[in-house]
Design a protein around this motif. Structure first.
Motif, PDB file in Angstrom:
ATOM      1  N   HIS A 186      21.428 -20.173   1.968  1.00 59.32           N
ATOM      2  CA  HIS A 186      21.722 -19.103   1.006  1.00 59.32           C
ATOM      3  C   HIS A 186      21.429 -19.543  -0.431  1.00 59.32           C
ATOM      4  O   HIS A 186      22.201 -19.277  -1.354  1.00 59.32           O
ATOM      5  N   LEU A 187      20.299 -20.247  -0.579  1.00 61.72           N
ATOM      6  CA  LEU A 187      19.815 -20.682  -1.885  1.00 61.72           C
ATOM      7  C   LEU A 187      18.331 -20.322  -2.004  1.00 61.72           C
ATOM      8  O   LEU A 187      17.603 -20.346  -1.011  1.00 61.72           O
ATOM      9  N   PRO A 188      17.848 -19.990  -3.211  1.00 59.94           N
ATOM     10  CA  PRO A 188      16.454 -19.493  -3.362  1.00 59.94           C
ATOM     11  C   PRO A 188      15.411 -20.609  -3.333  1.00 59.94           C
ATOM     12  O   PRO A 188      14.614 -20.772  -4.263  1.00 59.94           O
ATOM     13  N   PHE A 189      15.396 -21.402  -2.256  1.00 61.47           N
ATOM     14  CA  PHE A 189      14.411 -22.477  -2.154  1.00 61.47           C
ATOM     15  C   PHE A 189      12.973 -21.948  -2.188  1.00 61.47           C
ATOM     16  O   PHE A 189      12.056 -22.619  -2.671  1.00 61.47           O
ATOM     17  N   HIS A 190      12.755 -20.747  -1.640  1.00 63.13           N
ATOM     18  CA  HIS A 190      11.392 -20.203  -1.556  1.00 63.13           C
ATOM     19  C   HIS A 190      10.818 -19.884  -2.926  1.00 63.13           C
ATOM     20  O   HIS A 190       9.601 -19.816  -3.087  1.00 63.13           O
ATOM     21  N   TRP A 191      11.661 -19.671  -3.945  1.00 62.11           N
ATOM     22  CA  TRP A 191      11.144 -19.459  -5.298  1.00 62.11           C
ATOM     23  C   TRP A 191      10.478 -20.738  -5.812  1.00 62.11           C
ATOM     24  O   TRP A 191       9.406 -20.693  -6.431  1.00 62.11           O
ATOM     25  N   ILE A 192      11.128 -21.879  -5.549  1.00 60.32           N
ATOM     26  CA  ILE A 192      10.556 -23.164  -5.983  1.00 60.32           C
ATOM     27  C   ILE A 192       9.273 -23.457  -5.207  1.00 60.32           C
ATOM     28  O   ILE A 192       8.283 -23.938  -5.768  1.00 60.32           O
ATOM     29  N   GLU A 193       9.275 -23.162  -3.900  1.00 58.76           N
ATOM     30  CA  GLU A 193       8.077 -23.374  -3.087  1.00 58.76           C
ATOM     31  C   GLU A 193       6.904 -22.573  -3.620  1.00 58.76           C
ATOM     32  O   GLU A 193       5.770 -23.069  -3.723  1.00 58.76           O
ATOM     33  N   LYS A 194       7.143 -21.314  -3.984  1.00 59.34           N
ATOM     34  CA  LYS A 194       6.072 -20.454  -4.485  1.00 59.34           C
ATOM     35  C   LYS A 194       5.448 -21.039  -5.744  1.00 59.34           C
ATOM     36  O   LYS A 194       4.225 -21.103  -5.881  1.00 59.34           O
ATOM     37  N   LEU A 195       6.303 -21.496  -6.673  1.00 58.72           N
ATOM     38  CA  LEU A 195       5.790 -22.116  -7.896  1.00 58.72           C
ATOM     39  C   LEU A 195       5.044 -23.407  -7.573  1.00 58.72           C
ATOM     40  O   LEU A 195       3.969 -23.677  -8.122  1.00 58.72           O
ATOM     41  N   GLY A 196       5.597 -24.212  -6.661  1.00 52.49           N
ATOM     42  CA  GLY A 196       4.971 -25.484  -6.326  1.00 52.49           C
ATOM     43  C   GLY A 196       3.600 -25.330  -5.713  1.00 52.49           C
ATOM     44  O   GLY A 196       2.650 -26.022  -6.101  1.00 52.49           O
ATOM     45  N   VAL A 197       3.471 -24.417  -4.759  1.00 54.88           N
ATOM     46  CA  VAL A 197       2.179 -24.220  -4.094  1.00 54.88           C
ATOM     47  C   VAL A 197       1.139 -23.731  -5.091  1.00 54.88           C
ATOM     48  O   VAL A 197      -0.020 -24.169  -5.086  1.00 54.88           O
ATOM     49  N   ARG A 198       1.531 -22.822  -5.968  1.00 58.40           N
ATOM     50  CA  ARG A 198       0.578 -22.286  -6.944  1.00 58.40           C
ATOM     51  C   ARG A 198       0.167 -23.313  -7.990  1.00 58.40           C
ATOM     52  O   ARG A 198      -0.856 -23.141  -8.654  1.00 58.40           O
ATOM     53  N   SER A 199       0.953 -24.366  -8.172  1.00 61.93           N
ATOM     54  CA  SER A 199       0.604 -25.363  -9.184  1.00 61.93           C
ATOM     55  C   SER A 199      -0.520 -26.285  -8.717  1.00 61.93           C
ATOM     56  O   SER A 199      -1.190 -26.909  -9.532  1.00 61.93           O
ATOM     57  N   HIS A 200      -0.726 -26.381  -7.410  1.00 52.74           N
ATOM     58  CA  HIS A 200      -1.726 -27.313  -6.866  1.00 52.74           C
ATOM     59  C   HIS A 200      -3.115 -26.692  -6.844  1.00 52.74           C
ATOM     60  O   HIS A 200      -3.271 -25.486  -6.650  1.00 52.74           O
ATOM     61  N   ARG A 201      -4.131 -27.553  -6.990  1.00 47.75           N
ATOM     62  CA  ARG A 201      -5.525 -27.120  -6.856  1.00 47.75           C
ATOM     63  C   ARG A 201      -6.218 -27.810  -5.681  1.00 47.75           C
ATOM     64  O   ARG A 201      -7.200 -27.310  -5.162  1.00 47.75           O
ATOM     65  N   GLU A 202      -5.722 -28.986  -5.273  1.00 41.11           N
ATOM     66  CA  GLU A 202      -6.294 -29.717  -4.141  1.00 41.11           C
ATOM     67  C   GLU A 202      -5.174 -30.023  -3.157  1.00 41.11           C
ATOM     68  O   GLU A 202      -4.178 -30.669  -3.517  1.00 41.11           O
ATOM     69  N   MET A 203      -5.321 -29.568  -1.898  1.00 39.98           N
ATOM     70  CA  MET A 203      -4.292 -29.814  -0.890  1.00 39.98           C
ATOM     71  C   MET A 203      -4.924 -30.149   0.447  1.00 39.98           C
ATOM     72  O   MET A 203      -6.078 -29.782   0.709  1.00 39.98           O
ATOM     73  N   ILE A 204      -4.148 -30.837   1.281  1.00 41.48           N
ATOM     74  CA  ILE A 204      -4.557 -31.156   2.648  1.00 41.48           C
ATOM     75  C   ILE A 204      -3.520 -30.570   3.589  1.00 41.48           C
ATOM     76  O   ILE A 204      -2.317 -30.823   3.430  1.00 41.48           O
TER      77      ILE A 204
END
Length: 636
Positions: A596-614
């Motif tokens: 019951h915490l908005p972890f997915h908000w942090i995930e959304k920001l984190g994924v969008r910050s990356h340009r190279e991923m594996i």
């Protein structure tokens, strides 16, 4: 070897075959111009346009899925074999549907015998396209080129022979030639495909492959509409203005040369882009530069073509072909640009951004062509097609430059091509044969330089890179594989890092736990940060301490391991050093429901910050790209 060199080599084979195909098709059309009455030729050209749509769709959906999977996993891998089985089974179904639709559309302006020939040829075209897709995935471009050239030779020979032998000069046999050419391609390419062909009915139910097929088919189907809608509408005008419609069809045949060149480039480029990597950044401007350099002489020739040359090869009863060609050349270049730019998005799995731009462009093109034909006849049709296609091309270029910043830097080679071709304009009003000789020499020279001379690389890596033989790697691993209860992901991290440690200096930051000790194991330095609390609290403490740890430990490359409960804390925003994201899961939304915490908000920001991923799977790669379409994601 330069990343662009395989592209130049493969593209040269595809372009050679494309030029051969284009020349053969033009010769085919030219012979039929003289052999068929103008009204019959317009109907044949309309049927040919419908087959072009079939050919484009056939060569876009299933074959490109097959090419993608084979390029990623190899033809012997289980996933590659499943893709072969899926492609063969769906091609049969798709070919039947394509044949029925071809007959339905063609019945509006052609007789039943021609529609039977068109439907049969359409079915065979789908089969040939799938074989080519397999060859494309294993990069057998020389074989593709040979098969296509022989197939075209058979098509022209059979088509012209049947027209000559027909007492009524019927064009039905000419349409059968398309099917015969497809049979040649299947016969030459199928032996390479047979070792990987193990038909499994379960493969037909693969949701991932179907999703790729639908997206790829939608994008390339849109390209087919842009390329063919004007020719189909012109066939409908044949009854009221046969000479003008026939002249426009001839101009369309010539004007589509840039589209064929772009298709050759796209086929050669696609397997390399599918595998991703930094090559994506360099190959996009390289391919744009190659296409620009190739179409420059074509456009100048099309806009300055002396009418006397057209009159020397066409009956005088045809409409003003040179006038139409001024517009069909622009349409061909624009559709070619759309075709090439959509390839970038297809290869990287970024379907949605491409479709968002393409769909309005297709609607605009259809409206422009319809209004042009309604109020301006054939010339209005030509203007509408050129205007609509040009706007679509500009929109796709804008999207490409936004998705891959810097891809607009295509270098000086197109400029040199333009300067070399300027005399074409100066001598256009003089001797027609001098114009023809110079145009051929200039075009051939530019093509040879484009493919044979590497030139200065575009988008290459900066000279200030650290010593790649010995890098300092900082791996944000979050979980020590020695921690009781740790998962397989942490063991995988150690297996990767101990191999990297043979040649590089590797430091792994992990969460502190009760009894943990910093150590060097298998050459890998483990550093524990945070507080030794319970499992989840210790991970939260680890993430809180990461920003300070990033400043403390120097590195040439930072690797952020995505971890529970919110995947990523947007490390690229916390450091100026290069960052690679390692994605083994994206379940923050599930953790948010659990705690019951908005972890997915942090995930959304984190994924969008990356340009190279594996990513660890193709399905996960697609999830990442949906969250961040601008990223480059590799599958390992």
């Amino acid at each position: 070897m330069s990343e662009a060199q395989p592209l130049r080599s493969n593209a040269s084979w595809m372009t050679i075959s494309t030029i051969g195909l284009g020349g053969s098709n033009f010769l085919f059309a030219l012979l039929l111009v003289w052999l068929l009455p103008s009204r019959h030729f317009a109907v044949f050209a309309g049927t040919q346009a419908v087959l072009l749509v079939s050919d484009t769709i056939a060569g876009a959906a299933i074959p490109w899925v097959l090419s993608r999977q084979v390029a990623l996993f190899g033809p012997r891998d289980e996933r590659g074999r499943d893709a072969v089985s899926f492609s063969v089974l769906t091609t049969v179904l798709e070919g039947i549907v394509g044949a029925l639709l071809t007959a339905l559309i063609g019945s509006q302006f052609a007789g039943p015998r021609m529609m039977l020939a068109a439907a049969s040829s359409s079915f065979l075209i789908f089969g040939a396209a799938t074989v080519v897709g397999y060859l494309q995935g294993i990069e057998r471009f020389r074989l593709i080129a040979v098969a296509r050239l022989l197939g075209t030779a058979v098509k022209v020979g059979l088509g012209v022979s049947t027209v000559l032998l027909s007492p009524s000069r019927s064009a039905d046999g000419a349409v059968w030639g398309f099917g015969a050419g497809a049979v040649v391609v299947i016969a030459l390419g199928l032996p390479s495909m047979l070792p990987s062909m193990h038909l499994r009915l379960r493969s037909i139910g693969s949701h991932e492959l179907w999703r790729q097929a639908i997206n790829l088919g939608s994008i390339q189907g849109g390209v087919a509409v842009l390329a063919s809608i004007d020719a189909i509408v012109a066939a409908g005008l044949a009854a009221s203005m046969p000479a003008a419609a026939a002249g426009y069809q001839v101009a369309t045949t010539v004007g589509r040369i840039p589209l064929f060149l772009a298709t050759a480039l796209s086929m050669a480029l696609y397997p390399q882009l599918v595998r991703g990597g930094r090559r994506t950044t360099s190959l996009i401007p390289v391919s744009l530069a190659m296409l620009t350099a190739l179409v420059v002489p074509f456009v100048l020739c099309a806009e300055t073509l002396p009418p006397s040359l057209i009159h020397a090869v066409l009956p005088k009863s045809y409409g003003p072909v040179t006038l139409y060609l001024e517009f069909t050349a622009i349409t061909g270049v624009a559709v070619g640009v759309v075709n090439l730019t959509t390839t970038y998005f297809q290869a990287q799995g970024r379907f949605r951004p491409s479709l968002k731009v393409q769909v309005p462009g297709i609607v605009l093109q259809v409206v422009a062509v319809a209004l042009g034909a309604r109020f301006g006849g054939v010339i209005g049709l030509a203007v509408g097609a050129a205007a609509g296609a040009s706007l679509s091309a500009l929109a796709m270029l804008g999207l490409t430059f936004r998705q891959w910043p810097g891809s607009w830097r295509i270098g000086r080679r197109p400029l040199w091509a333009l300067l070399a071709c300027l005399p074409i304009i100066l001598i256009a009003g003089g001797d027609a044969w001098l114009w023809l000789v110079y145009s051929l020499v200039a075009g051939s020279t530019i093509a040879a330089i484009t493919f044979l001379l590497p030139g200065k690389e575009i988008g290459k890596a900066p000279a200030s890179l650290p010593n790649l033989d010995r890098l300092r790697l900082l791996h944000l691993g979050y979980e020590d594989f020695r921690r009781p209860g740790s998962g397989g992901g942490s063991l995988r991290t150690h297996e990767i890092d101990r191999r990297l440690a043979r040649n590089h200096e590797v430091t792994v930051l992990v969460a502190k736990y009760s009894g943990s000790q910093d150590r060097i194991e298998d050459g890998v330095r483990y550093v524990h940060i945070g507080l030794p609390l319970g499992y989840v609290p210790s991970l939260l403490a680890y993430f809180v301490c990461l920003p300070l740890a990033l400043r403390r430990y120097k590195a040439d490359l930072v690797i952020e391991e995505f971890g529970a409960p919110f995947s990523s804390i947007a490390v690229p925003l916390l450091t100026k050093r290069p960052v690679v994201g390692m994605v083994q899961w994206m379940f923050a939304r599930e953790k948010a429901r659990q705690y019951h915490l908005p972890f997915h908000w942090i995930e959304k920001l984190g994924v969008r910050s990356h340009r190279e991923m594996i990513a660890v799977s193709s399905a996960l790669r697609e999830d990442v790209l949906r969250a961040n379409p601008r990223a480059t994601v590799h599958v390992v």
